[in-house]
Enzyme design. Structure first.
Site, PDB file in Angstrom:
ATOM      1  CE  LYS A   1      -4.343   1.114   2.322  1.00 29.19           C
ATOM      2  NZ  LYS A   1      -5.060   0.960   3.598  1.00 29.19           N
TER       3      LYS A   1
HETATM    4  C1  E4P Z   1      -8.334   2.086   3.272  1.00 28.35           C
HETATM    5  O1  E4P Z   1      -7.594   1.219   2.903  1.00 28.35           O
HETATM    6  C2  E4P Z   1      -8.276   2.709   4.605  1.00 28.35           C
HETATM    7  O2  E4P Z   1      -7.716   1.787   5.500  1.00 28.35           O
HETATM    8  C3  E4P Z   1      -9.618   3.047   5.187  1.00 28.35           C
HETATM    9  O3  E4P Z   1     -10.672   2.640   4.357  1.00 28.35           O
HETATM   10  C4  E4P Z   1      -9.728   4.381   5.792  1.00 28.35           C
HETATM   11  O4  E4P Z   1     -11.001   4.513   6.343  1.00 28.35           O
HETATM   12  P1  E4P Z   1     -11.389   5.631   7.423  1.00 28.35           P
HETATM   13  O5  E4P Z   1     -11.647   6.909   6.714  1.00 28.35           O
HETATM   14  O6  E4P Z   1     -12.636   5.077   8.069  1.00 28.35           O
HETATM   15  O7  E4P Z   1     -10.235   5.724   8.382  1.00 28.35           O
END
Ligand code: E4P
Length: 217
Positions: free
Chosen positions: A87
């Protein structure tokens, strides 16, 4: 549509896996910290534990923000397990790293995407997944689902292979709206997946079927 769960909580990952509809997991440093997983070694062991539970892709986020650092960290993460997807944040150095990883056959998830332009760049760089954060846009009165629509249009115009991974999903309707638009993947909390199960007419109907069965037996 693939279903990923957005958590580092092993019990929730096991529960989603047991339901039989889980295609992968996304994590981030905040989700790790929420579970009390800190320190490089513990985080690495946690990724391995997640990979043992699920069959699909598991996103592991790099911390470095310079090209060399992202590449070094990403290559090490990719070697941990065949299911690991690196990522990478949507920054200049991240885009360079996405291109590098794509030429090396390493799967990537471009994270922290908030515009169709960023998604276009990620696709040009060969990202496997692009993660537009719809909940965080909604939080600031900007149309998160509109962004998914825009990216779908742009990707379809040119036949990009990059998969749209709708992220920052907050509730069940986000999943359904993304499914209607044609997001390839959604990642959300277990509660949002569970919401798909529920309908009062199902409960009422089942109660009556069981009661009627008992009458005749
Ligand atoms: C995506 O990979 C992120 O981990 C995640 O969806 C972020 O979500 P949030 O805005 O609820 O922290």
């Amino acid at each position: 549509m693939k279903f990923f769960i957005d958590t580092a909580n092993l019990d929730q990952i096991r529960e989603a896996q047991a339901l039989g509809v889980l295609d992968g997991v996304t994590t981030n440093p905040s989700l790790m910290a929420k579970e009390g997983i800190t320190g490089k070694e513990n985080i690495i062991n946690h990724y391995k534990a997640i990979c043992e539970i699920v069959d699909g892709d598991v996103s592991a986020e790099v911390i470095a923000t310079d090209f060399e650092g992202i590449v070094e960290e990403g290559e090490a993460l990719a070697k941990l397990h065949p299911q690991i997807v690196v990522k990478v944040p949507m920054i200049r150095e991240g885009v360079k790293a996405l291109k590098y990883f794509s030429t090396k056959g390493i799967k990537t998830n471009c994270t922290l995407v908030f515009s169709a332009g960023q998604a276009l760049l990620a696709a040009k760089a060969g990202a496997t997944y692009v993660s537009p954060f719809i909940g965080r846009l909604d939080d600031i009165s900007t149309d998160g689902l509109g962004l998914i629509q825009e990216i779908r249009l742009v990707y379809d115009n040119y036949g990009f292979d990059t998969q749209i991974l709708a992220a920052s999903i907050r509730h069940t309707m986000h999943i359904m709206d993304c499914a209607k638009i044609g997001a390839d993947v959604m990642t959300g909390p277990l509660s949002a997946i569970d919401g798909l199960l529920k309908h009062p007419l199902t409960d009422i109907g089942l109660e009556k079927f069981l009661a009627d069965y008992k009458k005749g037996n």
